[in-house]
Design a protein around this motif. Structure first.
Motif, short mmCIF file in Angstrom:
data_model
loop_
_atom_site.label_atom_id
_atom_site.label_comp_id
_atom_site.label_asym_id
_atom_site.label_seq_id
_atom_site.Cartn_x
_atom_site.Cartn_y
_atom_site.Cartn_z
N ASN A 98 -8.80 -4.23 0.79
CA ASN A 98 -7.46 -4.32 0.17
C ASN A 98 -6.76 -2.97 0.19
OD1 ASN A 98 -8.92 -2.92 -1.70
ND2 ASN A 98 -8.49 -4.29 -3.42
N LYS A 99 -7.25 -2.05 1.03
CA LYS A 99 -6.59 -0.74 1.13
C LYS A 99 -6.35 -0.34 2.59
CE LYS A 99 -10.83 2.06 0.81
NZ LYS A 99 -11.43 3.25 0.15
N THR A 100 -6.01 -1.35 3.41
CA THR A 100 -5.77 -1.07 4.82
C THR A 100 -4.45 -0.35 5.04
OG1 THR A 100 -4.90 -3.33 4.99
CG2 THR A 100 -7.15 -2.96 5.77
N MET A 101 -4.49 0.59 5.98
CA MET A 101 -3.30 1.35 6.36
C MET A 101 -3.09 1.20 7.86
SD MET A 101 -0.84 3.77 5.71
CE MET A 101 -1.25 4.88 4.34
N PHE A 102 -1.89 0.76 8.25
CA PHE A 102 -1.55 0.64 9.65
C PHE A 102 -0.53 1.72 10.01
CE2 PHE A 102 -3.18 -3.32 8.16
CZ PHE A 102 -3.93 -3.83 9.20
N TRP A 103 -0.29 1.91 11.29
CA TRP A 103 0.63 2.98 11.69
C TRP A 103 1.20 2.69 13.08
CZ3 TRP A 103 -0.72 5.52 16.18
CH2 TRP A 103 -2.06 5.42 16.57
N SER A 104 2.32 3.32 13.35
CA SER A 104 2.92 3.26 14.69
C SER A 104 3.76 4.52 14.88
CB SER A 104 3.80 2.01 14.84
OG SER A 104 4.33 1.93 16.14
N LYS A 105 3.38 5.30 15.88
CA LYS A 105 4.04 6.58 16.19
C LYS A 105 3.92 7.59 15.04
CE LYS A 105 6.02 5.38 20.22
NZ LYS A 105 5.56 4.01 20.34
N PHE A 120 -6.85 5.03 1.53
CA PHE A 120 -6.57 3.99 2.50
C PHE A 120 -7.57 4.02 3.64
CE2 PHE A 120 -2.48 4.93 0.50
CZ PHE A 120 -2.04 3.65 0.16
N LEU A 121 -7.64 2.92 4.35
CA LEU A 121 -8.54 2.78 5.48
C LEU A 121 -7.73 2.41 6.72
CD1 LEU A 121 -11.66 2.53 6.32
CD2 LEU A 121 -11.29 0.06 6.06
N THR A 122 -7.77 3.26 7.74
CA THR A 122 -7.14 2.93 9.01
C THR A 122 -8.20 2.39 9.97
OG1 THR A 122 -7.48 5.06 10.12
CG2 THR A 122 -5.53 4.85 8.69
N LEU A 123 -7.75 1.82 11.06
CA LEU A 123 -8.68 1.31 12.07
C LEU A 123 -9.59 2.42 12.57
CD1 LEU A 123 -9.78 -0.73 14.09
CD2 LEU A 123 -7.76 -0.33 15.52
N GLU A 124 -9.03 3.62 12.73
CA GLU A 124 -9.81 4.74 13.25
C GLU A 124 -10.80 5.30 12.23
OE1 GLU A 124 -6.33 3.97 15.61
OE2 GLU A 124 -6.50 4.41 13.46
N ALA A 177 -7.31 -7.57 6.45
CA ALA A 177 -6.40 -6.98 5.46
C ALA A 177 -6.09 -7.98 4.35
CB ALA A 177 -5.10 -6.55 6.14
N THR A 178 -6.17 -7.52 3.11
CA THR A 178 -5.87 -8.39 1.96
C THR A 178 -4.99 -7.65 0.97
OG1 THR A 178 -7.82 -7.64 0.72
CG2 THR A 178 -8.10 -9.53 2.18
N GLY A 179 -4.33 -8.41 0.09
CA GLY A 179 -3.55 -7.81 -0.99
C GLY A 179 -2.37 -7.02 -0.50
N ASN A 180 -2.29 -5.74 -0.91
CA ASN A 180 -1.20 -4.86 -0.52
C ASN A 180 -1.55 -4.13 0.78
OD1 ASN A 180 0.47 -5.37 -2.81
ND2 ASN A 180 -0.87 -4.04 -4.02
N VAL A 181 -0.72 -4.31 1.78
CA VAL A 181 -0.93 -3.66 3.08
C VAL A 181 0.17 -2.62 3.28
CG1 VAL A 181 -0.92 -4.01 5.58
CG2 VAL A 181 -2.06 -5.67 4.09
N THR A 182 -0.23 -1.45 3.78
CA THR A 182 0.71 -0.35 3.98
C THR A 182 0.77 0.03 5.45
OG1 THR A 182 0.16 0.51 1.78
CG2 THR A 182 1.31 2.00 3.28
N ARG A 211 -3.70 -14.25 2.54
CA ARG A 211 -4.50 -13.06 2.27
C ARG A 211 -3.65 -11.87 1.87
NH1 ARG A 211 -5.85 -11.05 6.38
NH2 ARG A 211 -4.98 -12.40 7.99
N VAL A 212 -2.56 -11.65 2.59
CA VAL A 212 -1.70 -10.49 2.39
C VAL A 212 -0.55 -10.86 1.48
CG1 VAL A 212 -0.21 -8.80 3.51
CG2 VAL A 212 -2.32 -9.55 4.64
#
Length: 272
Positions: A98-105, A120-124, A177-182, A211-212
């Motif tokens: 529930n603490k996933t962090m996504f990104w672009s550029k 937060f947790l990113t894919l990397e 990813a669950t809950g609040n996604v950033t 889920r989200v």
């Protein structure tokens, strides 16, 4: 005269034989050297893979390597679909978060933040993402080696080895990813949300409202920021977002994020 001609012909024949033998030896040496280089490339790549994997405790890294390698060895490097990595995900699945962090550029600022703040947790930051981050690999038909040079580029073919890997694990990461996604997007480019990016073409489409609950956009603003939360591309993002997921956008100065990195006592939510 006839004897001299025969003798000269014999010498020429011997010279040709010597040249052919020398050429054959050179070809063999080159083949051996190339074979050793390819083998060394595989071993070096595998060493890096296993070393990074072992930083994540309680994992069977040899088994994970076997699952990874099977996706591309002895395969055309432009014909490795995303599904080829399904066996890898079966042995190294992602855990719900529930603490996933996504990104672009915004890769640099995102990872600087997650490296210093455990919010937060990113894919990397996951095992598979961390192990393969920054690496290039591919295979080729008729070989069981892992190549690290001469591999097709990201845009050279759609089903290339590296692109398919990141596409597949990105989809799997979005699925947990669950809950609040950033997500951090770049406020210094004209279109902070692109439907062609991994986030736009894969991840956001995997967010399920069951889920989200919330998608929080952090628009990272540098001094040369050229956009804001009213940007048309962000309206496009809202349109493709699964109905039922609440959307929120906030403009945040990059300097503010950097300042918060050095304040571990400060709640992450107050960083923006």
């Amino acid at each position: 005269m006839e004897n001299r001609e025969i003798g000269g012909s014999g010498k020429r024949c011997r010279r040709r034989c010597l040249l052919l033998c020398a050429f054959a030896v050179i070809v063999i040496i080159i083949a051996v050297v190339v074979g050793l280089v390819l083998h060394k490339g595989t071993q070096d790549f595998k060493t890096i893979f296993l070393q990074r994997c072992k930083e994540f405790k309680d994992n069977n890294c040899e088994r994970i390597w076997d699952g990874f390698e099977k996706a591309y060895v002895n395969q055309n490097s432009c014909n490795v679909p995303m599904e080829a990595y399904d066996p890898l995900l079966a042995v190294a699945p992602f855990k719900s978060s529930n603490k996933t962090m996504f990104w672009s550029k915004t890769k640099d600022v995102v990872h600087s933040f997650t490296e210093k703040r455990d919010c937060f947790l990113t894919l990397e930051d996951t095992l598979l993402g961390s192990v393969l981050d920054g690496l290039t690999w591919c295979g080729k038909e008729g070989s069981h080696e892992t190549l690290t040079t001469g591999c097709p580029g990201w845009t050279q073919c759609e089903n290339n080895t590296v692109r398919s890997f990141w596409g597949r694990v990105s989809a799997a990461f979005a699925d947990i990813a669950t809950g609040n996604v950033t997500v951090m997007l770049n406020g210094s480019i004209i279109t902070p949300f692109s439907s062609d990016s991994i986030f736009g073409s894969i991840e956001v489409k995997r967010f399920d409202s069951k889920r989200v609950k919330n998608l929080n956009i952090l628009l990272v603003m540098q001094k040369n920021a050229v956009t804001n939360c009213t940007n048309d591309s962000l309206k496009e993002l809202q349109m493709v977002l699964d109905k039922g997921i609440k959307y929120n956008c906030k403009e945040v100065a990059e300097s503010q994020i950097e300042e918060c990195m050095s304040q571990p006592e400060k709640p992450c939510e107050s960083c923006w």
